[in-house]
Enzyme design. Structure first.
Site, short mmCIF file in Angstrom:
data_model
loop_
_atom_site.label_atom_id
_atom_site.label_comp_id
_atom_site.label_asym_id
_atom_site.label_seq_id
_atom_site.Cartn_x
_atom_site.Cartn_y
_atom_site.Cartn_z
N GLU A 310 0.82 -1.21 0.00
CA GLU A 310 0.00 0.00 0.00
C GLU A 310 0.86 1.26 0.00
O GLU A 310 0.54 2.25 -0.66
CB GLU A 310 -0.94 -0.02 1.20
CG GLU A 310 -2.08 0.96 1.11
CD GLU A 310 -3.19 0.69 2.10
OE1 GLU A 310 -4.25 1.33 1.97
OE2 GLU A 310 -3.02 -0.16 3.01
N HIS A 336 -9.58 -5.46 12.23
CA HIS A 336 -10.03 -5.61 10.85
C HIS A 336 -11.44 -6.18 10.84
O HIS A 336 -11.65 -7.35 11.15
CB HIS A 336 -9.07 -6.54 10.11
CG HIS A 336 -9.24 -6.53 8.62
ND1 HIS A 336 -10.39 -6.09 8.00
CD2 HIS A 336 -8.40 -6.91 7.62
CE1 HIS A 336 -10.25 -6.20 6.69
NE2 HIS A 336 -9.05 -6.70 6.44
#
Length: 408
Positions: A310, A336
Site C-alpha cells: 500500500e 479488521h
C-alpha cells in the site's frame, strides 16, 4: 451527470455503537482491541480480538425473533436503522421503489453455521433449525433491511472479502449517478469472531499472535505481525444530490469517485507492486483534487505484505506529494472488521471531511525503513480536509477505492 451525497450514517463497531460515539473514539484514539473472553483460547494461538461491546439486539428486533437472525444481520439492522433515522428519508415523500439496499458481508452467518454444525453432530439432522439457512446466507442482511423499511429498489449484497463494503458503496454510487435509483443504503456487516474463523485465519498466518492489545494491531510499524479480527457494521444512506436538497436533507459529504480492479495474482496475497491498487486509486481520483487537502484512509491491515504494497501504491499515485499526505489506518483501533471494514472507514472519511480532522494510527512506535510516509501516529490532526481517498483490498485480489469530498 447526477451527483451522489451522504445524508445518513449508522455504525456498530468495536469503538462505538453510534456515529457520535465512533467519532469521539476516533478523535481520542481509543483502542477497541481486548483479550478474548467469550470462548476458551487455550488451544488457539490468537488471544485478542476487537469485538463489539454493549450491543443490545432488542434495539432492533423483538426477543422472540432474535433466534431467527445471525449476529451479522442484527448488527446490520442496527446500523441501517441509525442511518435511516439520521437521514429522515422515510419521513419524506421519497419513492421506496427507488430506494435500494447494498449491504454485503464477507463471511455471512458463521456463528449460526458453527452452532448448527455442532447441533447436527451431537443431536442429529432433525434438530437443525429451520432458520439455519436463511440466517446463514450472506444476502440476508440486505434482505432483512429491505423488509424492515419497505425498500423495493435494487438490492445487491456484494461479497468481495475485505473489499466488500467499499465495493457496495461504490456500486451504489454508480447506480444512483446513472439514474437507476434515487437513494441506496450501502455498507457492510460482519460478526466472525469464532474459534473456527480464528483457527482458519491463524493457519493462513494472517492474524497477529501478540497478546498485548496495544501491540497487536500496529499498521505500518516495523513490528507488525498480522491483523486483529474485528466485527461490526456500517451503513451510509447515499442519495441523489438534487432530491436531497429538495427535501432539506442534512448533507454530510459527496461521493466523488470510485475505482474497482482485480490483481489476478494470488488467493490471499496482494500483488507486491500494488499495480491493481494503483489503478483503482487512479480510477477513483477525479480532476481538481488538491493533494494538500486530501488524506489517505488506508486499508492498513498491520500485515507485512499489505502495508508495504500500500505504501508503494500511494507513492506511485502521488509521487513526491505522497510524503506530504496524511495516511491513517483506523484498524489500529477497530481491528479488521473484514466485510464491514470499508464502510466503517467510509464513515470515518465522511466525518473527517465534514469536520476537518484526520484520525490517528495509534500505537505506532517503531518505524519501518521501507515505510517512510506520514502515517499520522498516535494523535488526531486537525486541519482543513476537503478530500479523503479510502481503500480496501480483499482476498482474491479485489481492490476497491472511493473518493469522498467535502460539500461546501
Amino acid at each position: 451527470m447526477r451527483r451522489v451525497v451522504v445524508t445518513g450514517m449508522g455504525i456498530v463497531s468495536p469503538i462505538g455503537n453510534s456515529v457520535e460515539e465512533f467519532k469521539e473514539s476516533l478523535l481520542e484514539g481509543r483502542n477497541g482491541i481486548e483479550t478474548i473472553t467469550d470462548f476458551p483460547t487455550d488451544s488457539l494461538k490468537v488471544k485478542v480480538s476487537a469485538k463489539v461491546k454493549n450491543f443490545d439486539p432488542l434495539s432492533v428486533v423483538e426477543k422472540k425473533d432474535i433466534r431467527r437472525y445471525d449476529t451479522f444481520t442484527l448488527y446490520a439492522l442496527k446500523a441501517a436503522k441509525e442511518a435511516v433515522e439520521d437521514s429522515g428519508i422515510l419521513d419524506s415523500d421519497a419513492d421506496r421503489n427507488r430506494i435500494g439496499v447494498y449491504v454485503g458481508s464477507g463471511i455471512g452467518g458463521i456463528n449460526v453455521f458453527s452452532d448448527s454444525t455442532e447441533t447436527m453432530r451431537v443431536k442429529g439432522p432433525s434438530r437443525v433449525s429451520p432458520f439455519f439457512i436463511p440466517s446463514m446466507i450472506s444476502n440476508m442482511a440486505s434482505g432483512i433491511i429491505a423488509m424492515k423499511f419497505g425498500l423495493k429498489g435494487p438490492t445487491l449484497p456484494i461479497v468481495t472479502a475485505c473489499a466488500t463494503s467499499t465495493n457496495a458503496i461504490g456500486e451504489a454510487y454508480r447506480n444512483i449517478k446513472d439514474g437507476y435509483s434515487d437513494a441506496i443504503l450501502a455498507g457492510g456487516t460482519e460478526a466472525a469472531i469464532t474459534p473456527l474463523t480464528i483457527a482458519g485465519f491463524t493457519n493462513l498466518t494472517a492474524l497477529s499472535q501478540e497478546e498485548n492489545p496495544d501491540r497487536a494491531s500496529v499498521p505500518f510499524s516495523k513490528e507488525r505481525t498480522g491483523f486483529v479480527m474485528g466485527e461490526g457494521a456500517a451503513v451510509l444512506l447515499l442519495e441523489e444530490y438534487e432530491s436531497a436538497v429538495k427535501r432539506g436533507a442534512h448533507i454530510y459529504a459527496e461521493i466523488a469517485g470510485y475505482g474497482n480492479t482485480c490483481d489476478a495474482y494470488h488467493i490471499t496475497a496482494p500483488d507486491p507492486e500494488g499495480e491493481g491498487a494503483v489503478r483503482a486509486m487512479r480510477e477513483a481520483l477525479c480532476e481538481g483534487v488538491d493533494p494538500e487537502k486530501l488524506w489517505y484512509n488506508a486499508h492498513g491491515t498491520s500485515t507485512k505484505l499489505n502495508d508495504l504494497m500500500e505504501t508503494k501504491a500511494v507513492k506511485e499515485v502521488f509521487g513526491d506529494k505522497a510524503y506530504d499526505i496524511n495516511i491513517s489506518s483506523i484498524k489500529s483501533m477497530t481491528g479488521h472488521m473484514l466485510g464491514a471494514a470499508g464502510a466503517c472507514e467510509a464513515v470515518a472519511s465522511v466525518l473527517s471531511v465534514k469536520d476537518d480532522f484526520i484520525p490517528p494510527t495509534i500505537n505506532y512506535l517503531t518505524p519501518d525503513e521501507e515505510l517512510d510516509l506520514n502515517y499520522t501516529p498516535d494523535n488526531a490532526v486537525h486541519k482543513e480536509t476537503d478530500w479523503s481517498l479510502s481503500s480496501s483490498f480483499g482476498f482474491g485480489g479485489h481492490n476497491a477505492v472511493i473518493l469522498i469530498k467535502k460539500v461546501k
